[in-house]
Design a protein around this motif. Structure first.
Motif, PDB file in Angstrom:
ATOM      1  N   ASP A 152       0.852  -1.187   0.000  1.00  0.00           N
ATOM      2  CA  ASP A 152       0.000   0.000   0.000  1.00  0.00           C
ATOM      3  C   ASP A 152       0.889   1.239   0.000  1.00  0.00           C
ATOM      4  O   ASP A 152       1.531   1.551   1.000  1.00  0.00           O
ATOM      5  N   PRO A 153       0.930   1.957  -1.147  1.00  0.00           N
ATOM      6  CA  PRO A 153       1.862   3.091  -1.237  1.00  0.00           C
ATOM      7  C   PRO A 153       1.543   4.224  -0.271  1.00  0.00           C
ATOM      8  O   PRO A 153       2.373   5.109  -0.068  1.00  0.00           O
ATOM      9  N   THR A 154       0.366   4.206   0.359  1.00  0.00           N
ATOM     10  CA  THR A 154      -0.011   5.318   1.244  1.00  0.00           C
ATOM     11  C   THR A 154       0.158   4.979   2.727  1.00  0.00           C
ATOM     12  O   THR A 154       0.018   5.854   3.575  1.00  0.00           O
ATOM     13  N   GLY A 193       9.796   0.100  -2.224  1.00  0.00           N
ATOM     14  CA  GLY A 193      10.064   1.532  -2.185  1.00  0.00           C
ATOM     15  C   GLY A 193      11.274   1.877  -1.326  1.00  0.00           C
ATOM     16  O   GLY A 193      11.368   2.988  -0.803  1.00  0.00           O
ATOM     17  N   VAL A 342       5.276   6.977  -3.067  1.00  0.00           N
ATOM     18  CA  VAL A 342       5.225   5.997  -1.988  1.00  0.00           C
ATOM     19  C   VAL A 342       5.755   6.670  -0.722  1.00  0.00           C
ATOM     20  O   VAL A 342       6.831   7.269  -0.732  1.00  0.00           O
ATOM     21  N   ASP A 353       3.911   6.890  -7.676  1.00  0.00           N
ATOM     22  CA  ASP A 353       2.807   5.932  -7.744  1.00  0.00           C
ATOM     23  C   ASP A 353       2.073   6.153  -9.070  1.00  0.00           C
ATOM     24  O   ASP A 353       1.213   7.021  -9.185  1.00  0.00           O
ATOM     25  N   LYS A 355      -0.140   4.475 -10.698  1.00  0.00           N
ATOM     26  CA  LYS A 355      -1.595   4.250 -10.764  1.00  0.00           C
ATOM     27  C   LYS A 355      -2.359   5.513 -10.407  1.00  0.00           C
ATOM     28  O   LYS A 355      -3.392   5.809 -10.996  1.00  0.00           O
ATOM     29  N   ARG A 356      -1.868   6.262  -9.409  1.00  0.00           N
ATOM     30  CA  ARG A 356      -2.541   7.504  -9.042  1.00  0.00           C
ATOM     31  C   ARG A 356      -2.111   8.651  -9.950  1.00  0.00           C
ATOM     32  O   ARG A 356      -2.827   9.637 -10.114  1.00  0.00           O
ATOM     33  N   GLY A 387       7.040  -2.031 -11.973  1.00  0.00           N
ATOM     34  CA  GLY A 387       5.629  -2.404 -11.926  1.00  0.00           C
ATOM     35  C   GLY A 387       5.439  -3.703 -12.666  1.00  0.00           C
ATOM     36  O   GLY A 387       6.232  -4.637 -12.515  1.00  0.00           O
ATOM     37  N   LEU A 405       1.770  -2.760  -6.668  1.00  0.00           N
ATOM     38  CA  LEU A 405       2.549  -1.530  -6.822  1.00  0.00           C
ATOM     39  C   LEU A 405       2.960  -1.360  -8.282  1.00  0.00           C
ATOM     40  O   LEU A 405       3.594  -2.234  -8.866  1.00  0.00           O
ATOM     41  N   GLU A 406       2.562  -0.246  -8.851  1.00  0.00           N
ATOM     42  CA  GLU A 406       2.915   0.096 -10.240  1.00  0.00           C
ATOM     43  C   GLU A 406       3.682   1.419 -10.134  1.00  0.00           C
ATOM     44  O   GLU A 406       3.089   2.494 -10.079  1.00  0.00           O
ATOM     45  N   LEU A 407       5.021   1.299 -10.076  1.00  0.00           N
ATOM     46  CA  LEU A 407       5.820   2.447  -9.638  1.00  0.00           C
ATOM     47  C   LEU A 407       6.869   2.856 -10.664  1.00  0.00           C
ATOM     48  O   LEU A 407       7.302   2.054 -11.489  1.00  0.00           O
TER      49      LEU A 407
END
Ligand code: F0G
Length: 461
Positions: A152-154, A193, A342, A353, A355-356, A387, A405-407
């Motif tokens: 969870d990147p957050t 990360g 992240v 991140d 995706k966002r 990713g 995670l798509e980073l």
């Protein structure tokens, strides 16, 4: 230096030699990335302005290290630089037995071949690309046992690299301890990360694995960066030195594989090290097949000297404060600019991140790969996809792995870039973010069999 904690992270060195950079136009870069199949690994480095592809082997060596290169003892056997490195590894990591390798994956290859039998399972705190591939090539199956927050990147968990002990115990129950030769523990966790693992977690892991006769193999590639986070974040460690923390962590393991191209401030090198005399005998026997004699392992004597000297510098608090401080500086600026990254900011890189960042580009159109290409087009800053492309395919089903995670990783070479370079990185990512609505994704047009992210080619959809 206690008082220095209140000051800027400013570098504890000054610049003595410079390497000029080429500045290109947007049209030039559009053509260059197209020719590179939208893969930043396939760009020519001279077409890159600020190179954040990796922190691996891209470090600036000190005058002390360069001086050491002149003292290379290039004997086939028993080079004095090997003995210097051996004593430095023993002093700072604690392992009495050392076998050098040409880089980290050389160590992973040998370790995997020795410890894994076909049908075994190797739990780990998230995968690393080369580590998992060597486990698979040896007939093993990797099982991710990292805590859920790592995906969870957050999540602001300060130790997102921790192993979920429940997941490990479930695996032991399911497949049996005899099918688990070791647990692969990375410090820090690159793919999460650059997130650290806590000492408490490693201590608990040692207790569980001891009961079941399972070894712990530490990937100590960035363990000094991990030690810095433990010193700053974990109760009881604030007054311990980095080598004290490092030695304690290593003491809970049986063996380590290290890519020296990161923490050790060199351009090439790696090693295997262990406390176990029998394992050492196996390492030093197999290394002669794939790398070279056990006192050079594919390296020149001078490379081992640079590693030994780099290690002495890497354990200095001032060095690590500036190293991690620079990454944090960029991370904080990104957060202030509203860019999705992240968190907490990791040790070796700022991870965007994707995706966002590009909610309109689905993962199957390679969101992070697209973002890395766009940043290059904008400014000549080169980043790396971490990713779906890096995750590869399931060897059994042939399907893409779909990592949560798509980073995009903006990775910081040590002692290379200035604060003004840092500002350019942020400005560039900000400008791509402002124009994000118009960007199209990618399709895969060429895919190599192993570690596809290095050589895959794409076209715009
Ligand atoms: N383990 C970790 C945690 C790594 O990050 C790497 C390399 C390796 C092992 C393999 O070491 O490259 O010397 O063979 N990471 C580089 C990166 C490639 O860009 O993150 P190697």
């Amino acid at each position: 230096m206690a008082e220095s904690r209140h000051r800027s992270w400013a570098e504890p060195y000054k610049i003595k030699m410079v390497e000029p950079l080429k500045v290109t136009t947007r049209e030039y870069r559009e053509q260059a990335i197209k020719e590179a199949g939208y893969n930043t690994f396939l760009l020519r480095s001279e077409d890159v302005y600020i190179d954040l592809l990796t922190d691996s082997g891209t470090n600036a060596m000190s005058d002390y290290q360069w001086a050491g290169l002149m003292l290379g003892d290039e004997a086939y056997a028993g080079s004095k630089n090997f003995y210097h490195l051996e004593s430095a590894v023993k002093k700072y990591y604690g392992y009495p037995y050392l076998v050098p390798t040409h880089q980290g994956r050389g160590a992973e290859h040998i370790l995997s071949k020795i410890l894994i039998k076909p049908g075994d399972f190797i739990p780990g705190n998230m995968y690393f690309t080369t580590t998992r591939l060597h486990q698979e090539l040896a007939g093993g199956t990797f099982v991710d046992v990292i805590i859920d927050e790592a995906h969870d990147p957050t999540s602001l968990n300060p130790f997102k690299g921790n192993v979920d002990l429940g997941k490990l115990e479930d695996l032991i129950k399911k497949v049996g301890a005899s099918k688990i030769p070791y647990i692969s523990v990375a410090a820090t966790v690159n793919m999460a990360g650059g997130q650290p693992i806590s000492m408490e977690n490693v201590r608990q892991l040692r207790e569980i694995t001891k009961k079941h006769g399972i070894k712990i193999v530490l990937d100590a590639t960035r363990a000094l960066e991990n030690a810095f986070f433990i010193q700053r974040r974990e109760p009881g460690y604030a007054s311990k030195t980095l080598p004290e923390i490092l030695r304690e962590m290593c003491a809970y393991s049986d063996a380590t594989t290290v890519s020296a191209k990161k923490d050790l401030l060199v351009n090439i090198g790696g090693f295997l090290a262990t406390f176990d005399r029998d394992l050492f005998e196996e390492f030093r026997n197999l290394v002669v097949v794939y790398e070279g004699l056990h006192t050079y392992g594919g390296l020149a004597g001078r490379d081992m000297e640079a590693m030994a000297r780099g290690l002495e510098e890497a354990v200095q608090e001032d060095h690590m404060r500036a190293r991690i401080g620079q990454v944090e500086y960029v991370g904080e600026k990104m957060i202030t600019a509203g860019i999705p990254i992240v968190v907490p900011v990791g040790g070796h890189a700022v991870f965007l991140d994707a995706k966002r960042f590009f909610p309109n580009i689905p993962q199957i159109e390679f969101t992070a790969q697209t973002l890395a290409a766009e940043i290059y087009i904008d400014s000549g800053v080169r980043a790396m996809e971490r990713g779906i492309v890096s995750a590869g395919r399931d060897p059994k089903t042939g399907d893409h792995y779909h990592p949560k995670l798509e980073l995009v990783r903006l990775t910081f070479p040590r002692r290379v870039y200035t604060q003004a370079h840092c500002d350019v990185m942020v400005e560039s990512v900000q400008s791509v973010f402002e124009n994000r609505g118009s960007v199209r994704g990618l399709k895969l047009v060429y895919e190599p069999k192993y570690l596809r992210f290095f050589q895959a080619r794409f076209e715009r959809v």
